[in-house]
Every structure is written in C-alpha cells, then in structure tokens.
Scaffold this active site. Structure first.
Site, mmCIF file in Angstrom:
data_model
loop_
_atom_site.group_PDB
_atom_site.id
_atom_site.type_symbol
_atom_site.label_atom_id
_atom_site.label_comp_id
_atom_site.label_asym_id
_atom_site.label_seq_id
_atom_site.Cartn_x
_atom_site.Cartn_y
_atom_site.Cartn_z
ATOM 1 N N LYS A 6 90.049 -27.885 7.306
ATOM 2 C CA LYS A 6 89.312 -29.132 7.109
ATOM 3 C C LYS A 6 89.709 -30.146 8.179
ATOM 4 C CE LYS A 6 90.797 -28.991 2.938
ATOM 5 N NZ LYS A 6 91.193 -29.423 1.588
ATOM 6 N N THR A 65 73.224 -24.124 2.794
ATOM 7 C CA THR A 65 73.470 -22.834 3.444
ATOM 8 C C THR A 65 72.155 -22.113 3.735
ATOM 9 O OG1 THR A 65 73.559 -21.538 1.416
ATOM 10 C CG2 THR A 65 75.626 -22.556 2.141
ATOM 11 N N CYS A 112 77.967 -24.975 -7.333
ATOM 12 C CA CYS A 112 77.594 -24.252 -6.116
ATOM 13 C C CYS A 112 76.072 -24.243 -6.065
ATOM 14 C CB CYS A 112 78.115 -22.816 -6.141
ATOM 15 S SG CYS A 112 77.516 -21.802 -4.760
ATOM 16 N N ASN A 113 75.510 -24.742 -4.972
ATOM 17 C CA ASN A 113 74.052 -24.833 -4.855
ATOM 18 C C ASN A 113 73.419 -23.471 -4.644
ATOM 19 O OD1 ASN A 113 73.232 -27.955 -4.553
ATOM 20 N ND2 ASN A 113 75.219 -27.652 -3.586
ATOM 21 N N THR A 114 73.968 -22.697 -3.697
ATOM 22 C CA THR A 114 73.376 -21.398 -3.374
ATOM 23 C C THR A 114 73.305 -20.508 -4.609
ATOM 24 O OG1 THR A 114 74.385 -21.592 -1.182
ATOM 25 C CG2 THR A 114 73.491 -19.439 -1.787
ATOM 26 N N ALA A 115 74.369 -20.567 -5.432
ATOM 27 C CA ALA A 115 74.436 -19.723 -6.626
ATOM 28 C C ALA A 115 73.290 -19.994 -7.594
ATOM 29 C CB ALA A 115 75.785 -19.920 -7.319
ATOM 30 N N ARG A 129 77.300 -14.696 -2.179
ATOM 31 C CA ARG A 129 75.917 -15.099 -2.419
ATOM 32 C C ARG A 129 75.069 -14.990 -1.155
ATOM 33 N NH1 ARG A 129 80.578 -16.062 -4.431
ATOM 34 N NH2 ARG A 129 80.739 -18.034 -3.353
ATOM 35 N N CYS A 184 75.442 -28.524 -0.513
ATOM 36 C CA CYS A 184 76.447 -27.461 -0.548
ATOM 37 C C CYS A 184 77.749 -28.149 -0.940
ATOM 38 C CB CYS A 184 76.574 -26.791 0.828
ATOM 39 S SG CYS A 184 77.987 -25.657 0.930
#
Lengths: 240, 240
Positions: free
Chosen positions: A172, A129, A89-92, A55, A199
């Site tokens: 992580k 992002t 997914c936020n960006t998507a 993305r 995100c």
C-alpha cells in the site's frame, strides 16, 4: 443486574474477498456505530475465508465457479445466527444469485447501496475490476438509475488490475496510492462529477480527501446501510 | 484448474471484547501472513459479539458471569469449523476455563503468548485492566517465568481504566495516546526494562515507536502465534 436486552440484528459477513478489505469494512461499521461502551456495537459474524476461488478467473478465464463456496459460507452464517448478509466485495456480487438461492435471509447488496449514494450526480466515473465490469452489475444498475457512466480505458483497466493485486499482496505504498489517484483523475478529466470506488480494495490506499471531486466508497456505503439495518433504522427488503 | 488445496488450520476468534481490538487483531494477523494472493491468507471465523457481559463488572463488582456466553460462542465457532480458538482480550482470559471446558479444540492463550515474548527481560512493567490484574492471570504466569513485575499504582490504574473506556468509545485522540505513554513511562522510571501491553485496547493508541524501551503487545504476540499455528509451523498444544 447484568441482564442484557439486545434488539439489534446480527450481520453475517461473507468475507475474505479480500481479507484486508473485509477488516476495513468491519472497522468502518464500528467507526459508524454510535457507542458509549462495547455492548452498543453491532454483532458481526464474519467468515473471513480467503480460499473462495478467484472471482476474476471465474468471470474472465473459465476458472472454477466460486458461487457454490459462497453459498456454503452463506448457509453457515445463517445457521450461526445471522439475520442478514453482506459481502464487502463488488466483483463477488456477480455470483449473488447463488447466495440468495441458498439462504432464507436477505443479502444487502453493495451495488444497490453504492448506486443509492450517487443520486446528486448525473455523470459518474467508475473504478472497478475487469471481472466486475465484465459482469455488468454496475452498468445495469446505473442504466436503471439513468446515470451517465465513464469507464476506464483498456490500458487504465490493466493498470487498475495490477494496482489491485499489489494491494492484495499488502503493498500500500505511496506509488500505489498515486497510481490509483491518477486513474480517478483521468475519469474526472473525461467529465465524471464523482468517482465510484467500486472495489473494496480501493479505500485501502485512496482517501476521499485526496480527490477534488466526490469519491463514493462502496465500503462506506455498504457499512452505512449495514449499521442502519442492524440497528433497525432501515427496513430489510425481502430477499431479491 | 481452480482446484484448491488448503492445508492451513482455521482459526476461531472469540471477538467483540472490544470490537475494535478484534479488528486490530485480525489486521495484525493479515499483515503478519506472507502472501502473494488472497488465497494464501488464513481462514478466520470471527464472532464479533459485543453483547458478552462486561468482564470488569464480573470480576470487580459481582456483575453477570460472562463465561457461559463465551462458552456458547466457542462451541459455535467449533461447530462452524474452527480448528483452534483465540480470544484477543486479556481480561477475558480470567474466564478461559469455561471456554476450554465447552469445546474439544485448543484455546491459544494470549497470556502465554505474551509471557513467552518476555524472555530477554528480567523486570517487566505491566499495563492491564483492573479486572485482569485482580484475576492474577499475568502475575501467576510471570512468577512461574521468574520475572520481576512492576505494576501501576492505584491512581495510575484508575487513569488506565478511564483511558481504556475512552478508547472503547472510539476516542483515540492525541491526549489518550499521551496519557497511555505517561503510564508506560512511569513503569520504566520504576525500573521496567520492557512494558507489556496486556490489554488489546492499548495498541489502538500506543505504538512501539513511541517508547524508549520495548513494548510487548499482547495483540502482536497472539497474532504471531496464530499465524504460526494456522500455517502448521507451530504445534498446537493439547487443550489446557
């Protein structure tokens, strides 16, 4: 005996962006569902397909459009029996219109769910992002909701991107978590009353308990609305 | 640019038995997959359907046969594009023949995966549900592999069942973990060189690090073989 009646709605999950964030979303839905036994849980159809084109590359660098692949995924979930869709997914969500154009079932927006959790705060900080911020989906919604928005600086955004890609590689460690906390604290120092984890990779390392101010997790907010819609406690809006 | 080549196989996951165990399995697959970016992960199509009729009731108490619902689920996953199937529930494998009869793709058996991890031990202890033990799937496979098997006593099995149903209700407190550890230790005291966690709820509370002897997790063993098959590192056997 054994006849089951199930009035719940089936959720279709457009997953794999990234795969671990999808699993974190599923775990959150499960933890938020009041149950006595397996059968009380919500039916989730999940396409955890990691091959959706990147993305960030599409938004920032003229990379392949991931929208058509998302539309195919959405149609597949509808055909498999989903009553509504979610995409952790936020960006998507910059490509959401290609999804909603492909199906007849609603897509519950992670952006709207997250914004609706900001009501008690006038000034919110935003971790998201570069692609998500460039696509302006959050800024538009926050302007409509008349919120003051505090964004990361360019240098902070580059730090955020490198931390996010470390999480996506399965890293992580404590320094990833403390790096993320430092970015959140910087927004607080500039006046944020709450920080939006915009995100779904962020909650894999950052926990509400680590912040002095509220952390509004887009994963949690989407999960909360998913549970409510699946259990019929919240109406599903007509498709946007 | 952006053209993706993906030689990996798509895994269909018969899930929801229980939902949290399915998510734990997915997380294990993701953690075991070597990746640099989202796109390196394995494509998992997951039907996390908690409404499959209770397996214990079917085996022990003349409840509704869950096999037909599992067969429908398997067909749906095949139609959605799965190249092979897995089912992260041991007890449900008592109904595996109804699944394999319904589809043209292989079902990677959690029982076989787990047994193949026992090779270095002559005497193994077994934690599994009453229905799983009654169905004899593990005992048959262990006899073929010429292993000595140590089973829980009737009282221990009832303890195991009540712990398992507490886990399924989301209760993963310290006393659930210590109760599970006590059952594992009892098998060790009676001569087990390793304990099979033959129920995918067990790893939600019991960790390898808590035992003095090896804990063979059916979740981990199935995940390991799933990753190998999806990446083409291990041949998929013809359907059983």
């Amino acid at each position: 005996v054994g006849e089951l009646i199930n009035n719940k709605k089936t959720v279709g999950v457009l997953g794999g962006m990234g795969p671990e964030a999808t699993v974190d979303f599923m775990a959150t839905v499960i933890a938020m569902t009041p149950v006595e036994k397996d059968q009380d849980h919500i039916h989730m159809l999940v396409d955890n397909d990691p091959t959706i084109p990147p993305r960030q590359d599409a938004i920032l660098r003229d990379g392949a459009d991931p929208g058509p692949a998302m539309a195919v995924m959405a149609k597949g979930l509808q055909e498999a029996g989903a009553d509504f869709l979610v995409m952790p997914c936020n960006t998507a969500h910059a490509f959401a219109s290609q999804i909603t154009a492909a199906v007849d079932i609603p897509l519950l927006s992670i952006i709207d769910a997250t914004i609706s959790a900001c009501s008690e705060f006038g000034t919110v900080g935003m971790l998201a992002t570069e692609g998500c911020l460039r696509s302006d989906v959050y800024q538009q919604a926050l302007r409509t909701a008349e919120k003051e928005l505090i964004l990361p600086s360019d240098a902070e955004l580059q730090d955020f991107m490198s931390l996010t890609f470390r999480i996506k590689r399965g890293d992580k460690g404590a320094d990833v978590a403390s790096g993320m906390l430092r970015l959140s604290n910087a927004l607080q120092e500039r006046g944020a009353q709450a920080v939006i984890a915009g995100c779904t990779e962020i909650p894999l390392v950052l926990d509400k308990s680590m912040l002095d101010i509220a952390l509004i997790s887009s994963t949690d907010e989407l999960a909360k609305q998913t549970v409510a819609c699946a259990r019929g406690e919240r109406a599903l809006d007509a498709q946007e």
